[in-house]
Design a protein around this motif. Structure first.
Motif, PDB file in Angstrom:
ATOM      1  N   ALA A  73     -79.456-122.603 -30.466  1.00 39.69           N
ATOM      2  CA  ALA A  73     -78.497-122.302 -31.494  1.00 39.69           C
ATOM      3  C   ALA A  73     -77.307-123.195 -31.100  1.00 39.69           C
ATOM      4  CB  ALA A  73     -78.176-120.799 -31.477  1.00 39.69           C
ATOM      5  N   PHE A  74     -76.821-123.401 -29.999  1.00 38.98           N
ATOM      6  CA  PHE A  74     -75.618-124.050 -29.618  1.00 38.98           C
ATOM      7  C   PHE A  74     -76.084-125.582 -30.062  1.00 38.98           C
ATOM      8  CE2 PHE A  74     -74.127-126.889 -26.135  1.00 38.98           C
ATOM      9  CZ  PHE A  74     -72.598-126.621 -26.314  1.00 38.98           C
ATOM     10  N   PHE A  75     -77.222-126.172 -29.821  1.00 37.20           N
ATOM     11  CA  PHE A  75     -77.550-127.561 -30.091  1.00 37.20           C
ATOM     12  C   PHE A  75     -77.683-127.545 -31.770  1.00 37.20           C
ATOM     13  CE2 PHE A  75     -79.691-129.182 -26.014  1.00 37.20           C
ATOM     14  CZ  PHE A  75     -78.628-129.200 -25.353  1.00 37.20           C
ATOM     15  N   ALA A  76     -78.059-126.730 -32.536  1.00 37.85           N
ATOM     16  CA  ALA A  76     -78.187-126.691 -34.015  1.00 37.85           C
ATOM     17  C   ALA A  76     -76.644-126.976 -34.384  1.00 37.85           C
ATOM     18  CB  ALA A  76     -78.808-125.656 -34.365  1.00 37.85           C
ATOM     19  N   THR A  77     -75.817-126.176 -33.921  1.00 35.92           N
ATOM     20  CA  THR A  77     -74.363-126.278 -34.313  1.00 35.92           C
ATOM     21  C   THR A  77     -73.792-127.582 -33.873  1.00 35.92           C
ATOM     22  OG1 THR A  77     -74.182-123.903 -34.180  1.00 35.92           O
ATOM     23  CG2 THR A  77     -72.073-125.196 -34.223  1.00 35.92           C
ATOM     24  N   GLY A 137     -62.366-135.290 -31.618  1.00 35.91           N
ATOM     25  CA  GLY A 137     -62.965-136.659 -31.059  1.00 35.91           C
ATOM     26  C   GLY A 137     -63.055-136.550 -29.634  1.00 35.91           C
ATOM     27  N   LEU A 138     -63.088-135.637 -28.621  1.00 35.18           N
ATOM     28  CA  LEU A 138     -62.948-135.716 -27.222  1.00 35.18           C
ATOM     29  C   LEU A 138     -64.324-135.875 -26.644  1.00 35.18           C
ATOM     30  CD1 LEU A 138     -60.200-133.024 -26.709  1.00 35.18           C
ATOM     31  CD2 LEU A 138     -60.074-135.489 -26.404  1.00 35.18           C
ATOM     32  N   ALA A 139     -65.436-135.553 -27.297  1.00 38.35           N
ATOM     33  CA  ALA A 139     -66.830-135.471 -26.580  1.00 38.35           C
ATOM     34  C   ALA A 139     -67.651-136.707 -27.329  1.00 38.35           C
ATOM     35  CB  ALA A 139     -67.123-133.948 -26.553  1.00 38.35           C
ATOM     36  N   ASP A 140     -68.500-137.343 -26.677  1.00 38.21           N
ATOM     37  CA  ASP A 140     -69.591-138.166 -27.148  1.00 38.21           C
ATOM     38  C   ASP A 140     -70.795-137.272 -27.118  1.00 38.21           C
ATOM     39  OD1 ASP A 140     -67.844-140.498 -27.228  1.00 38.21           O
ATOM     40  OD2 ASP A 140     -68.066-140.354 -24.998  1.00 38.21           O
ATOM     41  N   SER A 141     -70.959-136.374 -26.423  1.00 44.60           N
ATOM     42  CA  SER A 141     -72.098-135.488 -26.677  1.00 44.60           C
ATOM     43  C   SER A 141     -71.856-134.005 -26.048  1.00 44.60           C
ATOM     44  CB  SER A 141     -73.209-136.155 -25.801  1.00 44.60           C
ATOM     45  OG  SER A 141     -72.925-136.145 -24.313  1.00 44.60           O
ATOM     46  N   VAL A 142     -72.915-133.181 -26.066  1.00 42.14           N
ATOM     47  CA  VAL A 142     -72.590-131.840 -25.647  1.00 42.14           C
ATOM     48  C   VAL A 142     -73.934-131.606 -24.778  1.00 42.14           C
ATOM     49  CG1 VAL A 142     -71.448-131.082 -27.758  1.00 42.14           C
ATOM     50  CG2 VAL A 142     -74.072-130.756 -27.498  1.00 42.14           C
ATOM     51  N   ASP A 143     -73.563-130.618 -23.800  1.00 43.38           N
ATOM     52  CA  ASP A 143     -74.541-130.272 -22.965  1.00 43.38           C
ATOM     53  C   ASP A 143     -74.677-128.943 -22.535  1.00 43.38           C
ATOM     54  OD1 ASP A 143     -76.401-130.526 -20.752  1.00 43.38           O
ATOM     55  OD2 ASP A 143     -75.257-131.813 -19.495  1.00 43.38           O
ATOM     56  N   ALA A 144     -75.607-128.375 -22.206  1.00 44.61           N
ATOM     57  CA  ALA A 144     -75.942-127.006 -21.676  1.00 44.61           C
ATOM     58  C   ALA A 144     -76.588-126.903 -20.460  1.00 44.61           C
ATOM     59  CB  ALA A 144     -76.690-126.257 -22.886  1.00 44.61           C
ATOM     60  N   PHE A 145     -76.671-125.743 -19.713  1.00 43.81           N
ATOM     61  CA  PHE A 145     -77.381-125.370 -18.487  1.00 43.81           C
ATOM     62  C   PHE A 145     -78.493-124.294 -19.182  1.00 43.81           C
ATOM     63  CE2 PHE A 145     -76.693-123.237 -13.912  1.00 43.81           C
ATOM     64  CZ  PHE A 145     -78.310-123.876 -13.705  1.00 43.81           C
ATOM     65  N   CYS A 146     -79.582-124.862 -19.090  1.00 43.43           N
ATOM     66  CA  CYS A 146     -80.736-123.839 -19.723  1.00 43.43           C
ATOM     67  C   CYS A 146     -81.424-123.319 -18.465  1.00 43.43           C
ATOM     68  CB  CYS A 146     -81.590-124.507 -20.677  1.00 43.43           C
ATOM     69  SG  CYS A 146     -82.913-123.477 -21.369  1.00 43.43           S
ATOM     70  N   GLU A 147     -81.199-122.111 -18.042  1.00 41.60           N
ATOM     71  CA  GLU A 147     -81.768-121.566 -16.961  1.00 41.60           C
ATOM     72  C   GLU A 147     -81.718-120.128 -16.930  1.00 41.60           C
ATOM     73  OE1 GLU A 147     -84.207-121.581 -14.179  1.00 41.60           O
ATOM     74  OE2 GLU A 147     -83.458-123.584 -14.405  1.00 41.60           O
ATOM     75  N   GLY A 148     -82.445-119.319 -16.052  1.00 46.41           N
ATOM     76  CA  GLY A 148     -82.336-117.960 -15.880  1.00 46.41           C
ATOM     77  C   GLY A 148     -80.893-117.488 -15.491  1.00 46.41           C
ATOM     78  N   ALA A 180     -65.242-121.521 -32.390  1.00 41.59           N
ATOM     79  CA  ALA A 180     -64.028-122.067 -31.803  1.00 41.59           C
ATOM     80  C   ALA A 180     -64.033-123.570 -30.937  1.00 41.59           C
ATOM     81  CB  ALA A 180     -63.155-121.195 -31.133  1.00 41.59           C
ATOM     82  N   LEU A 181     -64.792-123.440 -29.895  1.00 39.93           N
ATOM     83  CA  LEU A 181     -64.778-124.475 -29.036  1.00 39.93           C
ATOM     84  C   LEU A 181     -65.276-125.894 -29.587  1.00 39.93           C
ATOM     85  CD1 LEU A 181     -63.947-122.008 -27.126  1.00 39.93           C
ATOM     86  CD2 LEU A 181     -65.133-123.195 -25.202  1.00 39.93           C
ATOM     87  N   LEU A 182     -66.643-125.586 -30.087  1.00 41.99           N
ATOM     88  CA  LEU A 182     -67.311-126.712 -30.630  1.00 41.99           C
ATOM     89  C   LEU A 182     -66.646-127.504 -31.862  1.00 41.99           C
ATOM     90  CD1 LEU A 182     -71.379-125.925 -30.587  1.00 41.99           C
ATOM     91  CD2 LEU A 182     -70.098-128.097 -29.849  1.00 41.99           C
ATOM     92  N   PRO A 183     -66.139-126.556 -32.729  1.00 37.78           N
ATOM     93  CA  PRO A 183     -65.475-127.262 -33.754  1.00 37.78           C
ATOM     94  C   PRO A 183     -64.201-127.902 -33.392  1.00 37.78           C
ATOM     95  CG  PRO A 183     -65.957-125.035 -34.548  1.00 37.78           C
ATOM     96  CD  PRO A 183     -66.234-125.220 -33.047  1.00 37.78           C
ATOM     97  N   ALA A 184     -63.312-127.262 -32.433  1.00 38.47           N
ATOM     98  CA  ALA A 184     -62.207-128.021 -32.047  1.00 38.47           C
ATOM     99  C   ALA A 184     -62.420-129.257 -31.133  1.00 38.47           C
ATOM    100  CB  ALA A 184     -61.388-127.104 -30.903  1.00 38.47           C
ATOM    101  N   VAL A 185     -63.601-129.285 -30.262  1.00 35.07           N
ATOM    102  CA  VAL A 185     -63.817-130.507 -29.578  1.00 35.07           C
ATOM    103  C   VAL A 185     -64.324-131.580 -30.601  1.00 35.07           C
ATOM    104  CG1 VAL A 185     -65.765-131.616 -28.096  1.00 35.07           C
ATOM    105  CG2 VAL A 185     -64.706-129.239 -27.472  1.00 35.07           C
ATOM    106  N   ALA A 186     -65.039-131.285 -31.641  1.00 38.92           N
ATOM    107  CA  ALA A 186     -65.301-132.163 -32.561  1.00 38.92           C
ATOM    108  C   ALA A 186     -64.309-132.600 -33.407  1.00 38.92           C
ATOM    109  CB  ALA A 186     -66.461-131.479 -33.584  1.00 38.92           C
ATOM    110  N   ARG A 204     -75.348-130.392 -33.552  1.00 41.87           N
ATOM    111  CA  ARG A 204     -75.873-131.616 -34.313  1.00 41.87           C
ATOM    112  C   ARG A 204     -75.301-131.555 -35.626  1.00 41.87           C
ATOM    113  NH1 ARG A 204     -80.045-134.204 -32.338  1.00 41.87           N
ATOM    114  NH2 ARG A 204     -79.618-135.817 -34.170  1.00 41.87           N
ATOM    115  N   ARG A 205     -74.996-130.227 -36.336  1.00 44.88           N
ATOM    116  CA  ARG A 205     -74.343-130.214 -37.646  1.00 44.88           C
ATOM    117  C   ARG A 205     -72.958-130.708 -37.522  1.00 44.88           C
ATOM    118  NH1 ARG A 205     -76.912-125.283 -37.758  1.00 44.88           N
ATOM    119  NH2 ARG A 205     -74.717-123.955 -37.331  1.00 44.88           N
ATOM    120  N   LEU A 206     -72.443-130.891 -36.365  1.00 44.80           N
ATOM    121  CA  LEU A 206     -71.121-131.259 -36.429  1.00 44.80           C
ATOM    122  C   LEU A 206     -70.991-132.922 -35.845  1.00 44.80           C
ATOM    123  CD1 LEU A 206     -69.484-128.357 -34.327  1.00 44.80           C
ATOM    124  CD2 LEU A 206     -68.787-128.986 -36.678  1.00 44.80           C
ATOM    125  N   GLY A 207     -72.322-133.466 -35.873  1.00 43.79           N
ATOM    126  CA  GLY A 207     -72.321-134.827 -35.501  1.00 43.79           C
ATOM    127  C   GLY A 207     -72.431-135.105 -34.133  1.00 43.79           C
TER     128      GLY A 207
END
Length: 400
Positions: free
Chosen positions: A224-228, A203-214, A194-200, A230-233
């Motif tokens: 998996a989040f990044f793979a999705t 056209g509201l985001a130039d990039s995506v980010d994540a907090f990779c930590e314990g 839902a969120l990633l497809p809606a943002v894409a 990237r598929r959305l450009g």
């Protein structure tokens, strides 16, 4: 806009990030907001004839500063948590007790889009007052579809309210929202479906980010989040290796991330992977300082492997309530031992690369936007070593 000629400047173009020796008696010609010439006045092209002339009176000129990692758009503050840290509570302790990011989520959801714009403008104005012409703004404090979109729309609106370039980032994996506390898989699916497809789509985001930590999201979840994404450009960036070494830098490089940020615990294999893909290391001394960290990012490894280093404020309500890029440079020099040239490159050309904007800004060369910071300073070192000092005389965004 007609041609505009900036003359009588002492120009530090950052065309060569290691060269801070000013070009004396320099000129910059802007046509329709882009640089047509930058160099000695005696080399001006014929196109300069008839241009509106602005005498910079011998002042130092650098590219406009670029703050490439901020969380400017949010509700509320976390001054109470600051008090708790002073009393001995740690970052993870506060987060696991329901504070930290989740407490800002509640305030952000309650603020509304107009309220988010109003509060962010006050912070943005502090950056602009110190020469910032480009700023990155992340979401990540909504953690639901409505508020994440509102944060990104608010960030886009900042560029309508001020003469500044805004690069937006969907921080889709920042923390688990309270309503998904016991349904981690459900939240990850919600972000993916839902969120990633809606943002894409908007056209509201130039990039995506994540907090990779314990205390946040695992490498497998981020992968998996990044793979999705990237598929959305969408380009990717990563909060990596801040509190532990989970291989975040290498993960970012596998997805050809624009940047990996924080990086205190990054190992040499991660640094080498970043060098291979050109991923920029974004150093965030404000968070290091606020959290009283002691593990320094591997600056010598970045130098040895040729990884470009950017510097940013990480302006956010909890771990880096910093709105001074000049102080960020001083911290990077004092705490991380960056040189003056590395600090200035970190907030200009390397910061532009971290946003994928190096073709348009970050140095004063022909073809790029005419984004300038004009300083009452004799040497670039003055921008780094002084505390509580703002020598900005003028700021030009796209020649204006």
């Amino acid at each position: 806009m007609a041609a505009r000629l900036f003359r009588n400047a002492r120009l530090v173009s950052m065309a060569d990030p290691a060269d801070l020796v000013p070009i004396e008696q320099a000129a910059i010609l802007a046509v329709d907001g882009r640089i047509a010439y930058a160099g000695p006045e005696d080399g001006l092209p014929a196109a300069a004839r008839g241009a509106e002339a602005i005498d910079l009176e011998g002042r130092l000129v650098t590219p406009g500063l670029i703050d490439c990692h901020t969380h400017l758009v949010h509700g509320g503050d976390r001054a109470r948590e600051f008090e708790l840290r002073l009393a001995g509570a740690g970052y993870e302790e506060i987060a696991r007790a329901g504070g930290g990011i989740v407490s800002t989520v509640a305030a952000t959801r309650a603020a509304g889009e107009d309220g988010l714009v109003r509060s962010a403008l006050a912070r943005l104005d502090r950056l602009i007052a110190e020469g910032v012409t480009t700023v990155e703004v992340k979401s990540g404090y909504g953690l639901d579809l409505q508020t994440e979109l509102a944060q990104l729309r608010a960030a886009r609106r900042l560029a309508e309210e001020r003469k500044v370039t805004v690069s937006t980032t969907f921080l889709g994996l920042h923390a688990l929202p309270p309503e998904y506390r016991d349904d981690r898989a459900g939240y990850l699916a919600r972000v993916r479906d839902a969120l990633l497809p809606a943002v894409a789509a908007e056209g509201l985001a130039d990039s995506v980010d994540a907090f990779c930590e314990g205390i946040a999201f695992s490498p497998a979840e981020v992968d998996a989040f990044f793979a999705t994404a990237r598929r959305l450009g969408l380009a990717v960036r990563l909060h990596a290796d801040q509190l532990s070494d989970l291989g975040g830098a290498a993960l970012a490089a596998r997805h050809r991330a624009l940047s990996a940020d924080h990086l205190e615990y990054t190992n040499e294999a991660g640094v080498a992977a970043m060098a291979e893909t050109g991923t920029v290391a974004v150093l965030l001394p404000g968070a290091f300082y606020t959290l009283r960290e002691t593990k320094l990012p591997p600056v010598e490894l970045f130098r040895r492997h040729g990884v470009a280093m950017a510097v940013a404020t990480d302006c956010n309500p909890g771990t880096s309530p910093l709105t001074s890029p000049l102080l960020a440079m001083n911290m990077a020099a004092t705490l991380f031992r960056l040189t003056v040239a590395e600090c200035l490159a970190g907030l200009t050309i390397n910061a532009a690369a971290a946003l994928g904007l190096a073709g348009d800004t970050g140095s004063i060369v022909a073809g790029k936007w005419c984004d300038l910071a004009v300083w009452d300073a004799e040497r670039p070192a003055e921008l780094v070593y002084r505390l509580g000092f703002n020598p900005l005389a003028a700021r030009y965004w796209r020649g204006e």
